[in-house]
Design an enzyme around this catalytic site. Structure first.
Site, PDB file in Angstrom:
ATOM      1  N   ASN A  38       0.855  -1.183   0.000  1.00 46.64           N
ATOM      2  CA  ASN A  38       0.000   0.000   0.000  1.00 46.64           C
ATOM      3  C   ASN A  38       0.894   1.237   0.000  1.00 46.64           C
ATOM      4  O   ASN A  38       1.489   1.579   1.023  1.00 46.64           O
ATOM      5  CB  ASN A  38      -0.911  -0.010   1.231  1.00 46.64           C
ATOM      6  CG  ASN A  38      -1.779   1.231   1.330  1.00 46.64           C
ATOM      7  OD1 ASN A  38      -1.910   1.997   0.371  1.00 46.64           O
ATOM      8  ND2 ASN A  38      -2.377   1.441   2.488  1.00 46.64           N
TER       9      ASN A  38
ATOM     10  N   GLY B 186       2.538   2.334  10.927  1.00 44.27           N
ATOM     11  CA  GLY B 186       3.421   3.483  10.803  1.00 44.27           C
ATOM     12  C   GLY B 186       4.097   3.906  12.090  1.00 44.27           C
ATOM     13  O   GLY B 186       4.730   4.951  12.143  1.00 44.27           O
TER      14      GLY B 186
ATOM     15  N   LYS C  77       0.042   4.258  -0.256  1.00 46.90           N
ATOM     16  CA  LYS C  77      -0.628   5.407   0.366  1.00 46.90           C
ATOM     17  C   LYS C  77      -0.429   6.661  -0.501  1.00 46.90           C
ATOM     18  O   LYS C  77      -0.334   6.560  -1.722  1.00 46.90           O
ATOM     19  CB  LYS C  77      -0.158   5.588   1.806  1.00 46.90           C
ATOM     20  CG  LYS C  77      -0.356   4.316   2.648  1.00 46.90           C
ATOM     21  CD  LYS C  77      -0.136   4.528   4.109  1.00 46.90           C
ATOM     22  CE  LYS C  77      -0.374   3.229   4.877  1.00 46.90           C
ATOM     23  NZ  LYS C  77      -0.233   3.413   6.328  1.00 46.90           N
TER      24      LYS C  77
ATOM     25  N   SER D 189       3.530  -2.242  10.209  1.00 46.39           N
ATOM     26  CA  SER D 189       4.993  -2.179  10.337  1.00 46.39           C
ATOM     27  C   SER D 189       5.656  -3.508   9.981  1.00 46.39           C
ATOM     28  O   SER D 189       6.581  -3.958  10.668  1.00 46.39           O
ATOM     29  CB  SER D 189       5.399  -1.728  11.747  1.00 46.39           C
ATOM     30  OG  SER D 189       4.937  -0.416  12.000  1.00 46.39           O
TER      31      SER D 189
ATOM     32  N   GLU E 120      -7.077   4.359   8.194  1.00 43.92           N
ATOM     33  CA  GLU E 120      -6.956   5.788   7.870  1.00 43.92           C
ATOM     34  C   GLU E 120      -8.238   6.311   7.237  1.00 43.92           C
ATOM     35  O   GLU E 120      -8.640   7.458   7.463  1.00 43.92           O
ATOM     36  CB  GLU E 120      -5.749   6.000   6.954  1.00 43.92           C
ATOM     37  CG  GLU E 120      -4.433   5.746   7.672  1.00 43.92           C
ATOM     38  CD  GLU E 120      -3.268   5.444   6.747  1.00 43.92           C
ATOM     39  OE1 GLU E 120      -2.180   5.157   7.271  1.00 43.92           O
ATOM     40  OE2 GLU E 120      -3.442   5.485   5.515  1.00 43.92           O
TER      41      GLU E 120
ATOM     42  N   GLU F  49      -4.903  -5.281  10.590  1.00 41.61           N
ATOM     43  CA  GLU F  49      -3.913  -4.239  10.854  1.00 41.61           C
ATOM     44  C   GLU F  49      -4.222  -3.553  12.180  1.00 41.61           C
ATOM     45  O   GLU F  49      -5.077  -2.667  12.237  1.00 41.61           O
ATOM     46  CB  GLU F  49      -3.921  -3.191   9.731  1.00 41.61           C
ATOM     47  CG  GLU F  49      -3.478  -3.714   8.390  1.00 41.61           C
ATOM     48  CD  GLU F  49      -3.172  -2.566   7.429  1.00 41.61           C
ATOM     49  OE1 GLU F  49      -2.061  -2.539   6.902  1.00 41.61           O
ATOM     50  OE2 GLU F  49      -4.048  -1.707   7.227  1.00 41.61           O
TER      51      GLU F  49
ATOM     52  N   HIS G 188      -9.586   0.645   5.310  1.00 39.25           N
ATOM     53  CA  HIS G 188      -8.318   0.926   5.983  1.00 39.25           C
ATOM     54  C   HIS G 188      -8.554   1.870   7.156  1.00 39.25           C
ATOM     55  O   HIS G 188      -9.401   2.756   7.105  1.00 39.25           O
ATOM     56  CB  HIS G 188      -7.327   1.539   4.984  1.00 39.25           C
ATOM     57  CG  HIS G 188      -5.923   1.559   5.491  1.00 39.25           C
ATOM     58  ND1 HIS G 188      -5.461   2.495   6.387  1.00 39.25           N
ATOM     59  CD2 HIS G 188      -4.866   0.742   5.223  1.00 39.25           C
ATOM     60  CE1 HIS G 188      -4.191   2.264   6.645  1.00 39.25           C
ATOM     61  NE2 HIS G 188      -3.806   1.209   5.963  1.00 39.25           N
TER      62      HIS G 188
END
Length: 250
Positions: free
Chosen positions: A9, A173, A11, A213, A97, A167, A95
């Site tokens: 991904n 991150g 992003k 990560s 985010e 996730e 996701h």
């Protein structure tokens, strides 16, 4: 045996030229891999060019988002049919985010899932808990709700091809990674939920990826777990050398 998948991904990273260069490097460095699904998810502006680069390779393309309608007055959005038209095989859905920054709800994610399947694109459904939810003991309830709501009215004939990516939000991150034992525990829980929804045969076919990560130095241990079928890679997917090493897990 479930076929492993390693997905990157990207992003909101890479200019058009940088995306083309990365895709070209990956095409070369991953060419030797067989019996594994390799997926990259560039930004929208690079999708067409990346598609042309990987068209004759073992790499498939995913979009990072879509809107659940074929067309219409939805300024700034992209439809599943438009993604199919340029060669996307997969699309990320749910996701963290998108959930946190853009307030996407489980029912809206379910709409996206059904629209993608209708267009012939396989969703990669992302689920995960925050650190607060984990520490307060709500983790399993949150994950169950995300799965059940996202898969509402999706039948077994469609469900077996869906990919789920676990996730943990606290590991995305941050440099923190769930231990292999923690990740395996959740992956087994997810598979049990899928078994309740669709039965053992279908639940054993659905691939569950780990994301959060994932790096060259932890992928081998994660991939050794029986219910971890691959990885959804964030930051490490932006470097060809790192992503190649992850895809060449041992």
């Amino acid at each position: 045996m479930r076929k492993p998948m390693i997905a990157g991904n990207w992003k909101m990273n890479k200019t058009h030229a940088e995306a083309v260069a990365l895709a070209s490097s990956l095409k070369d460095s991953l060419a030797d891999l067989k019996n594994i699904d390799l997926v990259v998810a560039p930004v929208f502006t690079a999708l067409t060019s990346v598609a042309s680069i990987v068209a004759d390779s073992n790499i498939q393309m995913a979009a990072q988002n879509c809107y659940p309608a074929d067309n219409g007055a939805y300024t700034g959005e992209i439809s599943p049919l438009q993604l199919t038209d340029i060669g996307c095989s997969y699309c990320l859905v749910g996701h963290s985010e998108r959930r946190q920054l853009f307030a996407e709800t489980d029912p809206f994610i379910n709409q996206k899932m059904k629209a993608l399947l209708a267009a012939g694109i396989l969703p990669i459904l992302c689920i995960g808990e925050t650190l607060e939810e984990r520490e307060s003991g709500k983790m399993f309830d949150i994950l169950k709700q995300q799965i059940v709501d996202a898969l509402e009215n999706i039948d077994p004939q469609q469900a077996f091809e869906i990919v789920i990516a676990y996730e943990p939000v606290w590991a995305i991150g941050t440099g923190k990674t769930a231990t292999s034992a923690q990740a395996e525990e959740v992956h087994l829980f997810i598979r049990d939920i899928l078994c309740t929804l669709y039965g053992k045969t279908v639940s054993q076919q659905i691939r569950i990826l780990y994301g959060g990560s994932v790096k060259p130095d932890n992928v081998d241990e994660l991939m050794a777990q029986p219910n971890i079928d691959g990885a959804l890679v964030g930051g490490a997917s932006l470097k060809a050398e790192d992503f190649s090493r992850i895809a060449h897990f041992k």
